[in-house]
Motif scaffolding. Structure first.
Motif, PDB file in Angstrom:
ATOM      1  N   ARG A 102      14.017  36.011  61.777  1.00  0.00           N
ATOM      2  CA  ARG A 102      13.811  34.979  60.761  1.00  0.00           C
ATOM      3  C   ARG A 102      15.127  34.635  60.061  1.00  0.00           C
ATOM      4  O   ARG A 102      16.058  35.453  60.007  1.00  0.00           O
ATOM      5  N   THR A 105      13.168  29.378  58.955  1.00  0.00           N
ATOM      6  CA  THR A 105      13.276  29.491  60.413  1.00  0.00           C
ATOM      7  C   THR A 105      12.742  28.256  61.116  1.00  0.00           C
ATOM      8  O   THR A 105      13.407  27.679  61.995  1.00  0.00           O
ATOM      9  N   ASP A 106      11.558  27.828  60.756  1.00  0.00           N
ATOM     10  CA  ASP A 106      10.954  26.676  61.427  1.00  0.00           C
ATOM     11  C   ASP A 106      11.718  25.401  61.126  1.00  0.00           C
ATOM     12  O   ASP A 106      11.879  24.534  61.999  1.00  0.00           O
ATOM     13  N   LYS A 162      14.047  22.701  63.752  1.00  0.00           N
ATOM     14  CA  LYS A 162      13.873  21.251  63.874  1.00  0.00           C
ATOM     15  C   LYS A 162      15.134  20.477  63.504  1.00  0.00           C
ATOM     16  O   LYS A 162      15.103  19.241  63.440  1.00  0.00           O
TER      17      LYS A 162
END
Length: 664
Positions: A361, A381-382, A386
């Motif tokens: 993470r 992290t997400d 992107k």
């Protein structure tokens, strides 16, 4: 034939010298749609600056123009509602008094609305140099509220079916004007059967947004009204949460960031914080924060806990974030201009944004001492996954903006438990199709780059680095073929010029790349030539004019040497003799501004040349060389600061005027 479109424009004392309002009126009167097929309704808020009389004069000679004289309210809300009530068109378009329409706007939007059977049609909007919404990446017959990012288009600049508005009882509520507009639009979005997007035709040029004039309490009341519309016309669940999160981000958290909060008076700042905190505790639960970027999640945490001081400190610590872009290469692949770029978001000090590595993470660390976030709140992290780079071009004349394709990757590097993230990519500009499948219009197109990272987004002009060799070779591209030239500003910012007006203009665009050499008592000036036609081009002369009050001019013929189309530019070379004493045919020390002379017409070039007494020449790139004057010498500066120095300077100037030959 009935009226197809009614345009409603609320008006409130624009003043006789308001050029934006004049442009708005002209754009409405010059539509390509026949005048008997559309009407313009000006709803005047009891202006007493002569506007009523001006509009009445227009209506007297234009049968399709009506003026409504209303009592003063100070808000566009009533004018819009009254205009909607009297409109006769099949569709209604809502325009601000400082906006303007393209000539084909009403005709293009009406045809698109009829073809798609749309209740709401959104024609392409342009606002200054802002990048376009992704909603305009292509035409859409059935647009989706979230997938097509319609929430990013909250203003009333849209074509609405009038029967749809009447049936659904969609009107502007009497609340804070900006929130009234958003309540109107979100109700239309949520109740329309078809929302369509016309992306390949610019329809409206929007005026710069105005800061809200409402009190914090009025703003919060308006936000509650918008949320009430959402509650009424959506079901509980993911969609409603995302709608709430959007208005939490745009209506609450953004106003509490940046300079808007810092520049407010202490009293207004406290009132704004208090009103928005009460609204947050009432309507925006912490569960919504998962839809927010990490810096706004942090802002929401400080808001709920009532920490105004720490919120302001966090805003100050995060101010100044910008995008650093490195242009690694620019070249032509046949008729497509290819740009190799590396971009990275950095803080105000120029240090790269980094994240803490916690296993698999990534965690964001707030740049504020003592502010520790729980891992769930700090996790980016997400969002980092992107991250992406976007490149777009902007026409300097009309503000048109188009994204161009980019391929690349997001790179990571870990050092001492911190992860750095940047993007590299290749953008390809096809002049023949970059305007949503159509050729680019003639003129100058700036090149911009934007990066969306894990915590922030930033944008900048694409610029070359000092010392880098920057290509300015032109090619014939598109259908029909047009000359296209990469060119560079004084700050080495990249633009692409489509179809220069003449051979001379093409050289002017890249003339900041001039070089100068000194050999055997003569000075050679070389200019890049982006494209040399097969004929070799017209006869050309280079003219140098001394930047003094009694300017001398020296003109010599120039030789044009062809390059390799698409690979190497040509070259224009001119040879100037040197002398220490002024003469008609020789250069002497001083500052010289150059002009290209073609067919008896002079074209100012984008540089100046400073020639020292030791015959050393230095090129000074500038966008306006005609405004330059020679900087004072060290002796002049010294004399100006000594007792009697100015008088000595004047005496020396008289001696020079009297005994030296006059400039030619």
């Amino acid at each position: 034939m009935g009226v197809k479109v009614s345009v409603v424009v609320p008006v409130s004392e624009p003043g006789p010298d308001d050029d934006a309002f004049d442009a708005c009126v002209r754009s409405l009167l010059e539509q390509t749609m026949p005048s008997d097929e559309y009407e313009v309704i000006f709803a005047d808020d009891h202006s007493d600056d002569g506007t009523r009389e001006r509009l009445d004069a227009v209506a007297a000679v234009r049968p399709n123009v009506r003026v409504l004289h209303l009592e003063h309210t100070g808000s566009p809300t009533r004018g819009r509602n009254v205009g909607l009530a009297v409109a006769r068109g099949e569709y209604v378009y809502l325009l601000g008094r400082r906006d303007r329409l393209e000539r084909v706007a009403l005709e293009a939007m009406y045809h698109a609305a009829v073809e798609t059977d749309a209740d709401v049609l959104i024609g392409r909007l342009v606002r200054g140099d802002d990048p376009p919404s992704r909603a305009f990446s292509r035409n859409r017959e059935r647009a989706d509220l979230f997938r097509d990012r319609l929430l990013g288009l909250p203003t009333a600049h849209k074509l609405f079916r009038r029967a749809f508005l009447d049936t659904r009882d969609i009107r502007f509520p009497d609340i804070e004007p900006q929130m009234s507009e958003q309540a109107f639009v979100i109700k239309a979005y949520l109740t329309a059967k078809v929302v369509a997007v016309l992306a390949d035709q610019v329809c409206c040029h929007m005026a710069p947004p105005q800061p809200p004039q409402s009190t914090p309490a009025e703003w919060a009341t308006g936000l509650r009204a918008v949320l009430d519309v959402i509650d009424t016309h959506s079901d509980p669940g993911e969609q409603r949460e995302r709608l709430y999160a959007h208005w939490f981000r745009t209506g609450v958290l953004r106003p509490l960031g940046g300079r808007r909060l810092a520049n407010a008076t202490p009293g207004r700042r406290a009132a704004m914080f208090s009103a928005l905190r009460d609204l947050t505790l009432e309507r925006f639960p912490p569960e919504l924060d998962r839809h927010l970027p990490v810096h706004l999640r942090t802002r929401a945490m400080l808001l709920r806990s009532g920490q105004l001081g720490r919120l302001m400190a966090l805003n100050e610590a995060t101010t100044g974030t910008y995008l650093r872009a490195e242009l690694r290469d620019v070249r032509w692949d046949e008729s497509i201009l290819t740009l190799d770029l590396a971009v990275e978001i950095v803080n105000a000090a120029g240090d790269p944004m980094t994240y803490e590595s916690a296993g698999d993470r990534l965690l964001w660390t707030p740049p504020l001492a003592g502010l520790n976030l729980p891992p769930a709140l700090a996790d980016v992290t997400d969002a980092v996954a992107k991250a992406r780079m976007e490149v777009y071009i902007r026409h300097t004349g009309n503000g048109l903006i188009f994204f161009i394709p980019v391929t690349g990757e997001v790179c990571r590097a870990e050092e001492n438990g911190r992860v750095r993230v940047w993007a590299v990519g290749r953008a390809r500009l096809d002049v023949g199709s970059a305007a949503l499948g159509r050729p680019l219009r003639p003129g100058e197109w700036e090149v911009h780059v934007r990066m969306r990272g894990g915590t922030h987004q930033a944008r900048t002009r694409v610029a070359g680095h000092k010392g880098a060799q920057l290509s300015c070779v032109g090619v014939l591209a598109g259908h029909p073929r047009k000359l296209v030239i990469p060119c560079w500003s004084e700050q080495r910012e990249l633009s692409v010029y489509v179809e220069p007006k003449s051979f001379a203009d093409s050289i002017v665009l890249v003339s900041a790349g001039a070089t100068v050499t000194h050999r055997d008592g003569e000075l050679f000036i070389a200019l890049p030539v982006p494209y040399v036609p097969p004929s070799g081009g017209p006869a050309t002369e280079l003219l140098l004019r001394q930047a003094t009050t009694r300017a001398r001019t020296v003109t010599v013929p120039a030789l044009v040497e062809p390059g390799v189309p698409g690979r190497f530019p040509g070259q224009l070379v001119a040879k100037f003799p040197l002398a220490r004493i002024p003469s008609e045919t020789h250069l002497t020390p001083g500052l010289w501004t150059p002009h290209l002379k073609v067919d008896a017409r002079e074209h100012p070039l984008r540089f100046a040349m400073d020639l020292s007494r030791s015959r050393r020449a230095r090129i000074r790139p500038t966008q306006d060389p005609t405004s330059l004057t020679r900087p004072p010498s060290a002796l002049t500066r010294l004399l100006n600061h000594l007792p009697g120095g100015p008088q000595t300077l004047r005496a020396l100037q008289k001696l020079r005027t009297r005994y030296l030959p006059p400039p030619q």
